[in-house]
Design a protein around this motif. Structure first.
Motif, PDB file in Angstrom:
ATOM      1  N   ASN A  87       0.874  -1.344  -0.168  1.00  0.00           N
ATOM      2  CA  ASN A  87      -0.055   0.150  -0.138  1.00  0.00           C
ATOM      3  C   ASN A  87       0.732   1.264  -0.005  1.00  0.00           C
ATOM      4  O   ASN A  87       0.537   2.407  -0.682  1.00  0.00           O
ATOM      5  N   LYS A 114       1.940   1.851  -3.481  1.00  0.00           N
ATOM      6  CA  LYS A 114       0.884   2.354  -4.369  1.00  0.00           C
ATOM      7  C   LYS A 114       0.859   3.615  -4.076  1.00  0.00           C
ATOM      8  O   LYS A 114       0.659   4.512  -4.998  1.00  0.00           O
ATOM      9  N   PHE A 171      -5.766   2.109  -4.099  1.00  0.00           N
ATOM     10  CA  PHE A 171      -5.251   0.926  -3.328  1.00  0.00           C
ATOM     11  C   PHE A 171      -6.324   0.740  -2.195  1.00  0.00           C
ATOM     12  O   PHE A 171      -6.374  -0.397  -1.662  1.00  0.00           O
TER      13      PHE A 171
END
Length: 432
Positions: A232, A235, A290
Motif C-alpha cells: 500500500n 502504491k 489502493f
C-alpha cells in the motif's frame, strides 16, 4: 542376508518392532527413527532399550524396542506406546493389539504412517496423484501424522513435489482458496506453495472479511499484514508520482528566461495535464485506488495499458462540450494525451509485474499479483529479520525520473507533504 537387511518394512537387523495393527508390523532401526522424529527420539532413547542376552543375539534376535499404535480412530493419528521388551527380545505377557483395520478411515491412517516410515528411509511415498483431491487427501494425512511425531522436515520435499506435479490445477486451487493453502504450506514448510499463496492472499486482502483473515496462523497473518502495508505504501508513492509528473516538453530552464509565448506553445499539453489530473483525482476520491476491493488493480491496469482504456474518445467528446475547439485542435489534443499516457506506463510497471505461477492468460484474476515474497519472509526461517523490509526499500528498484518525480518517502506523513509539494510547486519539499 545383505539383501534381506535392506528390505522395507521388515529389516532383518531392525531393532524396533512397530505394531500398527495385528496385520501391520514393521521392523525398523532406532537410529533412523530418532534422527527423523522428535517423538521417537524420546521413546527410543538408548536407556529404554532392552539388553539382549548372548543367547538371543546368537539366535539372531535384534528387537530391543516395541511401539504399539493406540487411539488411531477417525481423523486422529493416535499415539505410540512403548512396551517393555525382555532380554530375549519378547514382550512380557505377550501383549498384543486387536486388529482394528476394518474401516476406510483407519486404513488410510495406516497408509499415512507407512508413507512416513518410507520417507525415513528416503523412499518415495505412495501418494495417489490421480487428481488434486486425491493427492491433497494423502498429503494432508501424511502431514498430520508427521506433525504428530515431529517429522515435518522429513516429508516436506516429498509433499511439495507431489503437489507441484499438479501444475496449473494446483495454482488455480491456490488462487481460489489462498487461506487454506497458506496454512498447509506453513505446516509442511513448502517455499513454492507458501509464496504462491501469499501472492494471492495479498492481492485479495482488501476483499477478505476480517473473520477469514483471523483463521490464518498468527505468524502468517502477521506477515500478510506487513506485506499488505508495504504494498500500500508503494502504491501511494506511485500515485503521488503520477500526480506530480510533468512531461519534459512543458518544463523550462530558468536560464533561458522563458516568456508567455514559450509556455503558450504548449497549451495543449497543459490541457492534457488538467484533464488527466481531473480524471485521476476523481478516481482516487472514488477509492478506485489502493483502497478499492481489488487493491486498485483495475485503475493501475488502465494506466499500464494506456490507449483507449481510459479517457477515451467518448470522454473527450464530453470534455469538448465545455471546451470546444476545431477538428484539428481536437486531434492535436488527443495526440498529446496519447503521448502523456505513454509516459505514465513505467510508473505502474512494478505493480503490474506478475509473480504468481498461475497462467493468468487463461485464468485472469481481478487483483494484483505483484507481491514480492522472499526467503526471509518464510515463517519457518529462523534467520528471517522482521525489519528487513525497511521503508527505503519498499519503493522497489531505483528509477531515474525528472526532478518532479524523484520522490522517496519514509512514512505516510512524508508522502502527504511531497504530494502537496508536487501539486503546488514547493520545490524544496518536492526534492526533500
Amino acid at each position: 542376508m545383505a539383501a534381506e537387511e535392506t528390505m522395507f518394512p521388515k529389516f532383518a537387523d531392525g531393532d524396533v518392532l512397530i505394531i500398527l495393527s495385528s496385520s501391520r508390523t514393521y521392523y525398523l532401526h532406532a537410529g533412523v527413527m530418532r534422527r527423523n522424529s522428535t517423538t521417537f527420539a524420546k521413546l527410543l532413547a538408548e536407556s529404554h532399550g532392552a539388553v539382549l542376552s548372548s543367547k538371543a543375539r546368537k539366535e539372531g534376535v535384534t528387537t530391543r524396542f516395541r511401539l504399539d499404535l493406540t487411539g488411531a480412530t477417525g481423523n486422529l493419528p493416535g499415539r505410540f506406546v512403548r512396551r517393555d521388551v525382555d532380554s530375549s527380545g519378547r514382550t512380557p505377557g505377550n501383549a498384543s493389539l486387536l486388529d482394528i483395520e476394518n474401516g476406510k478411515v483407519v486404513s488410510e491412517i495406516y497408509k499415512h504412517y507407512d508413507n512416513l516410515f518410507r520417507a525415513y528411509y528416503n523412499k518415495k511415498p505412495d501418494l495417489d496423484d490421480t487428481n488434486i483431491a486425491t493427492v491433497l487427501n494423502d498429503c494432508v494425512g501424511l502431514i498430520d501424522v508427521a506433525e504428530n511425531l515431529g517429522s515435518i522436515q522429513t516429508i516436506s520435499e516429498s509433499v511439495d513435489i507431489a503437489l507441484l506435479r499438479q501444475g496449473q490445477v494446483l495454482f488455480r486451487s491456490i488462487a481460489a482458496n489462498a487461506i487454506a493453502w497458506a496454512d498447509l504450506a506453513f505446516r509442511v514448510r513448502s517455499p513454492t506453495i507458501f509464496k504462491e499463496a501469499m501472492i494471492h492472499l495479498i492481492g485479495q486482502w482488501n476483499r477478505l472479511p476480517q473473520a477469514d483473515r483471523d483463521t490464518l496462523n498468527p505468524e502468517v497473518l502477521k506477515i500478510c499484514q506487513r506485506k499488505h502495508d508495504e504494498l500500500n505504501l508503494m502504491k501511494q508513492a506511485i500515485e503521488i508520482r503520477i500526480l506530480g509528473h510533468y512531461p519534459g516538453v512543458v518544463q523550462r530552464q530558468a536560464l533561458t528566461n522563458p516568456g508567455r509565448m514559450s509556455y503558450s506553445n504548449d497549451i495543449y499539453m497543459w490541457m492534457v495535464l488538467s484533464l488527466f489530473r481531473h480524471w485521476f483525482s476523481q478516481s482516487i476520491c472514488e477509492q478506485r485506488n489502493f483502497l478499492c476491493k481489488d487493491g486498485g488493480a483495475t485503475l493501475y491496469r488502465q494506466i499500464g495499458e494506456g490507449g483507449y482504456t481510459y479517457l477515451d474518445r467518448k470522454t473527450l467528446e464530453g470534455f469538448h462540450t465545455y471546451f470546444p475547439m476545431s477538428g484539428k485542435g481536437m486531434s492535436v489534443l488527443e495526440n498529446h494525451l496519447s503521448v502523456y499516457k505513454q509516459e505514465l506506463k513505467p510508473f505502474v510497471s512494478e505493480l503490474l509485474t506478475h509473480r504468481s505461477q498461475l497462467d493468468i492468460t487463461k485464468e485472469p484474476v481481478p487483483y494484483l499479483t505483484c507481491c514480492v515474497v522472499e526467503k526471509s519472509d518464510y515463517p519457518w526461517n529462523k534467520e528471517r529479520t522482521e525489519d528487513k523490509a525497511d521503508r527505503d526499500g519498499i519503493l522497489g528498484r531505483k528509477r531515474r525520473y525528472n526532478e518532479y518525480d524523484d520522490i522517496h518517502s519514509d512514512d505516510l506523513e512524508a508522502l502527504e507533504n511531497m504530494s502537496k509539494a508536487a501539486l503546488y510547486g514547493d520545490e524544496d519539499n518536492a526534492r526533500a
